[in-house]
Design a protein around this motif. Structure first.
Motif, PDB file in Angstrom:
ATOM      1  N   GLN A   1      48.267  14.606  39.345  1.00 44.24           N
ATOM      2  CA  GLN A   1      48.610  15.346  40.572  1.00 44.24           C
ATOM      3  C   GLN A   1      47.661  14.970  41.713  1.00 44.24           C
ATOM      4  O   GLN A   1      48.075  14.865  42.864  1.00 44.24           O
ATOM      5  N   ALA A   2      46.409  14.738  41.393  1.00 44.46           N
ATOM      6  CA  ALA A   2      45.426  14.352  42.415  1.00 44.46           C
ATOM      7  C   ALA A   2      45.797  13.027  43.064  1.00 44.46           C
ATOM      8  O   ALA A   2      45.536  12.802  44.252  1.00 44.46           O
ATOM      9  N   MET A   3      46.421  12.152  42.300  1.00 50.02           N
ATOM     10  CA  MET A   3      46.765  10.821  42.825  1.00 50.02           C
ATOM     11  C   MET A   3      47.918  10.863  43.828  1.00 50.02           C
ATOM     12  O   MET A   3      48.219   9.864  44.475  1.00 50.02           O
ATOM     13  N   LYS A   4      48.532  12.028  43.986  1.00 49.60           N
ATOM     14  CA  LYS A   4      49.607  12.162  44.970  1.00 49.60           C
ATOM     15  C   LYS A   4      49.095  12.036  46.403  1.00 49.60           C
ATOM     16  O   LYS A   4      49.858  11.802  47.318  1.00 49.60           O
ATOM     17  N   THR A   5      47.796  12.194  46.558  1.00 43.46           N
ATOM     18  CA  THR A   5      47.188  12.102  47.885  1.00 43.46           C
ATOM     19  C   THR A   5      46.168  10.974  47.922  1.00 43.46           C
ATOM     20  O   THR A   5      45.590  10.624  46.894  1.00 43.46           O
ATOM     21  N   LEU A   6      45.943  10.447  49.090  1.00 48.50           N
ATOM     22  CA  LEU A   6      44.900   9.442  49.273  1.00 48.50           C
ATOM     23  C   LEU A   6      43.612  10.064  49.794  1.00 48.50           C
ATOM     24  O   LEU A   6      42.599   9.388  49.900  1.00 48.50           O
ATOM     25  N   ASP A   7      43.663  11.362  50.095  1.00 50.20           N
ATOM     26  CA  ASP A   7      42.516  12.086  50.632  1.00 50.20           C
ATOM     27  C   ASP A   7      41.534  12.410  49.498  1.00 50.20           C
ATOM     28  O   ASP A   7      41.847  13.181  48.589  1.00 50.20           O
ATOM     29  N   GLU A   8      40.353  11.826  49.550  1.00 47.45           N
ATOM     30  CA  GLU A   8      39.339  11.988  48.500  1.00 47.45           C
ATOM     31  C   GLU A   8      38.942  13.449  48.297  1.00 47.45           C
ATOM     32  O   GLU A   8      38.742  13.895  47.161  1.00 47.45           O
ATOM     33  N   ASP A   9      38.800  14.209  49.379  1.00 48.06           N
ATOM     34  CA  ASP A   9      38.436  15.622  49.242  1.00 48.06           C
ATOM     35  C   ASP A   9      39.522  16.408  48.517  1.00 48.06           C
ATOM     36  O   ASP A   9      39.234  17.260  47.673  1.00 48.06           O
ATOM     37  N   GLU A  10      40.784  16.126  48.852  1.00 44.75           N
ATOM     38  CA  GLU A  10      41.889  16.801  48.156  1.00 44.75           C
ATOM     39  C   GLU A  10      41.873  16.447  46.674  1.00 44.75           C
ATOM     40  O   GLU A  10      42.063  17.312  45.825  1.00 44.75           O
ATOM     41  N   ARG A  11      41.629  15.186  46.371  1.00 44.94           N
ATOM     42  CA  ARG A  11      41.590  14.758  44.972  1.00 44.94           C
ATOM     43  C   ARG A  11      40.513  15.495  44.194  1.00 44.94           C
ATOM     44  O   ARG A  11      40.725  15.923  43.063  1.00 44.94           O
ATOM     45  N   ARG A  12      39.344  15.631  44.795  1.00 46.38           N
ATOM     46  CA  ARG A  12      38.229  16.284  44.099  1.00 46.38           C
ATOM     47  C   ARG A  12      38.527  17.739  43.762  1.00 46.38           C
ATOM     48  O   ARG A  12      38.002  18.269  42.782  1.00 46.38           O
ATOM     49  N   ARG A  13      39.381  18.373  44.544  1.00 44.38           N
ATOM     50  CA  ARG A  13      39.743  19.775  44.279  1.00 44.38           C
ATOM     51  C   ARG A  13      40.508  19.938  42.967  1.00 44.38           C
ATOM     52  O   ARG A  13      40.602  21.035  42.438  1.00 44.38           O
ATOM     53  N   PHE A  14      41.058  18.851  42.450  1.00 44.42           N
ATOM     54  CA  PHE A  14      41.813  18.908  41.200  1.00 44.42           C
ATOM     55  C   PHE A  14      40.919  18.821  39.964  1.00 44.42           C
ATOM     56  O   PHE A  14      41.368  19.119  38.853  1.00 44.42           O
ATOM     57  N   ALA A  15      39.688  18.415  40.127  1.00 43.93           N
ATOM     58  CA  ALA A  15      38.811  18.102  38.993  1.00 43.93           C
ATOM     59  C   ALA A  15      38.688  19.237  37.982  1.00 43.93           C
ATOM     60  O   ALA A  15      38.674  18.991  36.781  1.00 43.93           O
ATOM     61  N   LEU A  16      38.615  20.461  38.437  1.00 40.93           N
ATOM     62  CA  LEU A  16      38.396  21.587  37.528  1.00 40.93           C
ATOM     63  C   LEU A  16      39.634  22.456  37.326  1.00 40.93           C
ATOM     64  O   LEU A  16      39.541  23.557  36.777  1.00 40.93           O
ATOM     65  N   LEU A  17      40.798  21.950  37.729  1.00 48.13           N
ATOM     66  CA  LEU A  17      42.023  22.742  37.588  1.00 48.13           C
ATOM     67  C   LEU A  17      42.640  22.595  36.206  1.00 48.13           C
ATOM     68  O   LEU A  17      42.643  21.509  35.625  1.00 48.13           O
ATOM     69  N   ASP A  18      43.168  23.713  35.697  1.00 51.42           N
ATOM     70  CA  ASP A  18      43.925  23.625  34.457  1.00 51.42           C
ATOM     71  C   ASP A  18      45.289  22.990  34.790  1.00 51.42           C
ATOM     72  O   ASP A  18      45.637  22.859  35.970  1.00 51.42           O
ATOM     73  N   PRO A  19      46.045  22.562  33.797  1.00 55.11           N
ATOM     74  CA  PRO A  19      47.289  21.837  34.066  1.00 55.11           C
ATOM     75  C   PRO A  19      48.295  22.596  34.934  1.00 55.11           C
ATOM     76  O   PRO A  19      48.902  22.017  35.841  1.00 55.11           O
ATOM     77  N   ASP A  20      48.481  23.888  34.676  1.00 52.97           N
ATOM     78  CA  ASP A  20      49.434  24.665  35.475  1.00 52.97           C
ATOM     79  C   ASP A  20      49.011  24.729  36.940  1.00 52.97           C
ATOM     80  O   ASP A  20      49.834  24.528  37.841  1.00 52.97           O
ATOM     81  N   ALA A  21      47.738  25.016  37.169  1.00 55.75           N
ATOM     82  CA  ALA A  21      47.231  25.098  38.541  1.00 55.75           C
ATOM     83  C   ALA A  21      47.328  23.739  39.232  1.00 55.75           C
ATOM     84  O   ALA A  21      47.660  23.650  40.421  1.00 55.75           O
ATOM     85  N   ALA A  22      47.068  22.668  38.483  1.00 50.67           N
ATOM     86  CA  ALA A  22      47.145  21.321  39.056  1.00 50.67           C
ATOM     87  C   ALA A  22      48.579  20.997  39.474  1.00 50.67           C
ATOM     88  O   ALA A  22      48.812  20.441  40.549  1.00 50.67           O
ATOM     89  N   LYS A  23      49.533  21.344  38.621  1.00 48.25           N
ATOM     90  CA  LYS A  23      50.936  21.065  38.937  1.00 48.25           C
ATOM     91  C   LYS A  23      51.347  21.800  40.212  1.00 48.25           C
ATOM     92  O   LYS A  23      52.014  21.236  41.083  1.00 48.25           O
TER      93      LYS A  23
END
Length: 138
Positions: free
Chosen positions: A35-57
């Motif tokens: 899900q993080a790879m959907k964006t090219l924004d590095e800050d947005e990607r980092r927000r996914f690091a600690l998300l569980d699968p449901d929250a990430a989706k």
């Protein structure tokens, strides 16, 4: 045929909690990395690091979507899955232990791209996992 990624085969699912480092960020699971790879924004990607699968989706529906997403998503899924199984020896062994079984992400939520519903669909995730399984053997 393994037609569901549940129970003893849940480790095949992107929702399985297993750390994976991809593109310099360590995620708790493959779904968050994907899900993080959907964006090219590095800050947005980092927000996914600690998300569980449901929250990430859910969060993946709200990112600034990269323009080339449809063109790159299958390759990214392959790379992230490959990372999961090459970075986690126990999971690599489990994947290898599936032998020559066809892997199908059968589901009831309507995903006919990554899996199959009532036998219908592209099953891209299953195909990717079978490819990685073959690569692990070599």
């Amino acid at each position: 045929m393994i037609d569901r990624f549940t129970d003893e085969y849940f480790f095949l699912s992107n929702f399985y909690e297993s750390k994976v480092t991809y593109d310099g960020i360590t995620y708790l699971n493959n779904e968050a990395a994907f899900q993080a790879m959907k964006t090219l924004d590095e800050d947005e990607r980092r927000r996914f690091a600690l998300l569980d699968p449901d929250a990430a989706k859910k969060a993946g529906r709200k990112v600034s979507l990269r323009a080339d997403w449809e063109d790159v998503k299958t390759d990214l899924m392959y790379e992230i899955c490959k990372a999961k199984f090459t970075q986690n020896d126990d999971l690599a062994r489990k994947l290898s232990a599936t032998g020559d079984e066809e892997l199908v992400e059968g589901n009831s939520w309507g995903d006919r791209i990554w899996g199959k519903v009532n036998g219908q669909g592209e099953n891209r995730l299953g195909i990717i996992l079978m490819k990685i399984r073959e690569e692990l053997r070599q």
